[in-house]
Design a protein around this motif. Sequence first.
Motif, PDB file in Angstrom:
ATOM      1  N   ILE A   1       1.730  10.671  11.630  1.00  0.00           N
ATOM      2  CA  ILE A   1       1.338   9.875  12.787  1.00  0.00           C
ATOM      3  C   ILE A   1       2.102  10.456  13.971  1.00  0.00           C
TER       4      ILE A   1
ATOM      5  N   ASN B   1      11.313   3.666   8.136  1.00  0.00           N
ATOM      6  CA  ASN B   1      11.694   3.719   6.726  1.00  0.00           C
ATOM      7  C   ASN B   1      13.009   3.000   6.465  1.00  0.00           C
TER       8      ASN B   1
ATOM      9  N   PHE C   1       3.102   1.266  11.220  1.00  0.00           N
ATOM     10  CA  PHE C   1       2.468   2.581  11.220  1.00  0.00           C
ATOM     11  C   PHE C   1       2.773   3.233   9.879  1.00  0.00           C
TER      12      PHE C   1
ATOM     13  N   GLN D   1      -0.119  13.306   5.561  1.00  0.00           N
ATOM     14  CA  GLN D   1      -0.564  13.258   6.952  1.00  0.00           C
ATOM     15  C   GLN D   1       0.483  12.602   7.833  1.00  0.00           C
TER      16      GLN D   1
ATOM     17  N   GLY E   1      12.216  11.407  11.629  1.00  0.00           N
ATOM     18  CA  GLY E   1      13.031  11.414  10.416  1.00  0.00           C
ATOM     19  C   GLY E   1      14.165  12.423  10.512  1.00  0.00           C
TER      20      GLY E   1
ATOM     21  N   THR F   1       2.082   6.367   6.980  1.00  0.00           N
ATOM     22  CA  THR F   1       1.491   7.642   6.591  1.00  0.00           C
ATOM     23  C   THR F   1       1.355   7.662   5.082  1.00  0.00           C
ATOM     24  N   GLY F   2       0.285   8.225   4.619  1.00  0.00           N
ATOM     25  CA  GLY F   2       0.064   8.329   3.187  1.00  0.00           C
ATOM     26  C   GLY F   2       0.733   9.585   2.672  1.00  0.00           C
ATOM     27  N   SER F   3      -0.030  10.393   1.989  1.00  0.00           N
ATOM     28  CA  SER F   3       0.534  11.558   1.304  1.00  0.00           C
ATOM     29  C   SER F   3       1.134  12.583   2.255  1.00  0.00           C
TER      30      SER F   3
ATOM     31  N   PHE G   1       7.750   1.956  11.076  1.00  0.00           N
ATOM     32  CA  PHE G   1       7.127   3.233  10.728  1.00  0.00           C
ATOM     33  C   PHE G   1       7.473   3.510   9.282  1.00  0.00           C
ATOM     34  N   ARG G   2       6.475   3.675   8.453  1.00  0.00           N
ATOM     35  CA  ARG G   2       6.750   3.962   7.051  1.00  0.00           C
ATOM     36  C   ARG G   2       6.033   5.237   6.672  1.00  0.00           C
ATOM     37  N   THR G   3       6.804   6.222   6.251  1.00  0.00           N
ATOM     38  CA  THR G   3       6.174   7.488   5.906  1.00  0.00           C
ATOM     39  C   THR G   3       6.128   7.654   4.399  1.00  0.00           C
ATOM     40  N   GLY G   4       5.077   8.281   3.939  1.00  0.00           N
ATOM     41  CA  GLY G   4       5.031   8.704   2.551  1.00  0.00           C
ATOM     42  C   GLY G   4       5.971   9.889   2.389  1.00  0.00           C
ATOM     43  N   SER G   5       6.055  10.406   1.170  1.00  0.00           N
ATOM     44  CA  SER G   5       7.057  11.444   0.920  1.00  0.00           C
ATOM     45  C   SER G   5       6.822  12.678   1.788  1.00  0.00           C
ATOM     46  N   LEU G   6       5.576  12.988   2.080  1.00  0.00           N
ATOM     47  CA  LEU G   6       5.304  14.198   2.858  1.00  0.00           C
ATOM     48  C   LEU G   6       4.831  13.893   4.278  1.00  0.00           C
ATOM     49  N   GLY G   7       4.609  12.624   4.557  1.00  0.00           N
ATOM     50  CA  GLY G   7       4.122  12.268   5.890  1.00  0.00           C
ATOM     51  C   GLY G   7       5.269  12.170   6.882  1.00  0.00           C
ATOM     52  N   ARG G   8       4.968  12.420   8.139  1.00  0.00           N
ATOM     53  CA  ARG G   8       6.014  12.387   9.146  1.00  0.00           C
ATOM     54  C   ARG G   8       5.565  11.593  10.370  1.00  0.00           C
ATOM     55  N   ILE G   9       6.556  11.073  11.087  1.00  0.00           N
ATOM     56  CA  ILE G   9       6.296  10.423  12.367  1.00  0.00           C
ATOM     57  C   ILE G   9       6.832  11.352  13.444  1.00  0.00           C
ATOM     58  N   LYS G  10       5.982  11.726  14.373  1.00  0.00           N
ATOM     59  CA  LYS G  10       6.428  12.656  15.406  1.00  0.00           C
ATOM     60  C   LYS G  10       6.267  12.050  16.798  1.00  0.00           C
TER      61      LYS G  10
END
Lengths: 343, 97, 97, 97
Positions: free
Chosen positions: C38, D51, C30, C36, B56, C32-34, B40-49
Motif C-alpha cells: 500500500i 503492525n 490498511f 502487494q 517498516g 496488505t496481503g501476500s 497499517f497491517r502488512t503481510g510477510s511480504l507486503g509493505r507500506i510506503k
Amino acid sequence: ADKVWVPNTNFDDATNWSQNRTPCAGAAVEFPADKTVSVLVREGHSISDMLLPLDGEFVLASGAGFGAADAGSRPDCGTGARARFLDPDRFLWLDPLLWRPGDAASGLFSVDAERVPCLHDDVVFPSDASFRVGLGPGAGTVRVRSVQALGQTLEREEDLAAFLASRAGRLRFHGPGALSVDPEACTDPSGCVCGNAEAQPWICAALLQSLGGGCPQAACLEPLRPEGQCCDLCGAVVSLTHGPAFDLQRYRARLLHAFLSLPQYQGLQVAVSKVPRPPRLREASGAKADTEIQVVLVEAGPEIGSVGRLARALLADIAEHGEALGILSATARESGAPVWGGS
Amino acid sequence: EDGGLALQRQKRNIDLQQPRMTAERGNLVFLTGSAQNIEFRTGSLGRIKLNDEDVGECFHQIQKNKDDITNLKRSIVGLPQNISNQIHQLDSKLVDL
Amino acid sequence: EDGGLALQRQKRNIDLQQPRMTAERGNLVFLTGSAQNIEFRTGSLGRIKLNDEDVGECFHQIQKNKDDITNLKRSIVGLPQNISNQIHQLDSKLVDL
Amino acid sequence: EDGGLALQRQKRNIDLQQPRMTAERGNLVFLTGSAQNIEFRTGSLGRIKLNDEDVGECFHQIQKNKDDITNLKRSIVGLPQNISNQIHQLDSKLVDL
C-alpha cells in the motif's frame, strides 16, 4: 409532522451511478472533480482506479472498504468504461418527489406543495444514508420546525447555522437558498397552513422536470386544480369553512375510519389540509376567513364514480354532524366525465 | 432521558465514530473518531510506503539507532575510567622517581 | 437487502489477497496481503502527515540520527588511540630519564 | 451558472488535481496532486499503528534518539579536553624533574 428525505448519495446505491449499477470488481471509478459530496460506503468494493472529488468524503461503515483490483480482472465487469458517480447536486429540497411523510397512512396523500416540508414540519435526513440537498432555485429561505441530520436534531436557529457552516453541513447543503428553523409548533387544532404557497412555482418546476416537462393530460373533462397541486386532476374537492371546534386530526381520522375503510371506497385517496382560500372563492362565498379546509378526493385505480359518491357522502355527513365537527359550511366540486384513451 | 433520545444520541455517536477518507481542496485526509485507531497491517511480504520510504524499515532504523546509542553510552562511560587508570599509573611512576 | 447478502457481496467484492482499506469497528485499517504494497504518494510539494507530524521530516531525522551515530562511533574509536599515543610518549620520556 | 463562476471553477480544477486511489500492478496506491498533502488523523484517544508499533511512540523515540546524540556529542567533546589537561600536567611535572 415528519417529512423524510428520500434520495441518498451512498456508494452502494445503483441509482447514483451511470449505467444504473454500482462499480463492478476491477472497475475504474470517477467522481466529478468539482462536486462536493459526502458518500457513505456500506460494502466492500474492488476497484482498479478511483478519481476522488477535490472536496468530499467517504464514510466507511463497519466492514466496508476498498481493495485494489487490476483493471479487467473480472470478465463480468465489462470493458473500459468508467463508472461515473452522478451529479450529487441534482437533488433539490423543493422537489416533492424527494420526500416521504414520516407517518404515511394508507389512503392519505398530500397535494404537491405539501409533500415538501411545511413551516411546522420536522425534517428527517435518515442517519443510515449520506445525502446532499440543494436549497433553491431562488434565494428564498426555507423554514421548518426542526431538522434532524447525522442523528442530531437541530431546532435552534444558532445550532442549525453552526451545522450549516461546518464542514459536515457544507458537504450536505448547497445552493443559493437558505434554511431556517422556528421551533414553534402548530398549536391550532384546526391545523396550520403549510406555508409553501410562495415556493409553489419552484416546487412545480422541480416536479415537472422530474416528470419530463409539462403536466400530463388529465383523463377527464373539466379537471380540477386543488390549492397546492401542480397539475389538474380528476376527482373531487370538498371545501370546508370551520368554526373554533374543528379539529383537523380528528376529522382526518374520521375520513379514514368512517369512510375510506368501507369496501365501496377502497382505492380512493384523500388529502386533507388547511389552505389559503383563493380570493375569488372568498368573495363568492362571502366568508370572512382567509383559509379553509381542503379535502381532495382521487381514485388510485381506474374505477369511476366512487369519488363523486364519497364527496356527496361527506356533504351529507357534514349536514348531519357539522355542528359537532365544528364545520360551518361545505361545498364540493367534481371533475367531469372520464376521457377514454387519455394518458 | 427517554429511550428515543438515548437511541438518537447513540446513532449520532456511531456516525461520528465511522472512519472516513476525505478530500479537502485536493488534500487527502484519513480520519477516525475520538478513540479509534488508524492501523497499517502488512503481510510477510507486503509493505507500506510513504513517498518511497518503507515505513517498516524506518521503524527498524529507529530501533537500531536506539540500540547504537545505548552501546555508545556504554563505551563512553568506560573510556575515561580506562584512561584515568593509565594516567594514574604514570603519575605513580613519576612519584617513584 | 438483508445483512447476510450484504456480507456475501463484500466477501465477493474484496479478495483477501488484495491490499485494501477497510473499517473495523470504527478503526481504519490498511491491509496488505501476500506480496502487494500500500503506497501513499504526494506530489513534489505535498507532504505526508501523521497526526501533525511530518513524515518526511521524521524520515530525515532518522537518517540524520543514523549519520550522527556513525560519526560518533568513529570519534570514539579514534579517541583512545590518540590518547594512548600521548601516554605512550610520556612513558617513553619517563624511561629516558 | 454564469460564465465567471464557471471560469473560476475551471481554473480551480487546473490548479488542483483530483486525489486518486488506484491499483498499480496489484499495489494499492493513494495519490495527490503536486502541492497537496496526505494526512492521517485520529481523535485524541486514537492511535496510528503499524503492525502493533505505535507511530506516536516511534516519533517520540526519534526525538529521544536525537537528544541522546546531542548529549553524547557534548560528552565526547569534553572528554579529550579533560584528558589532555591531565597529560599536560604530567608533562610539566616531567619537565620540572
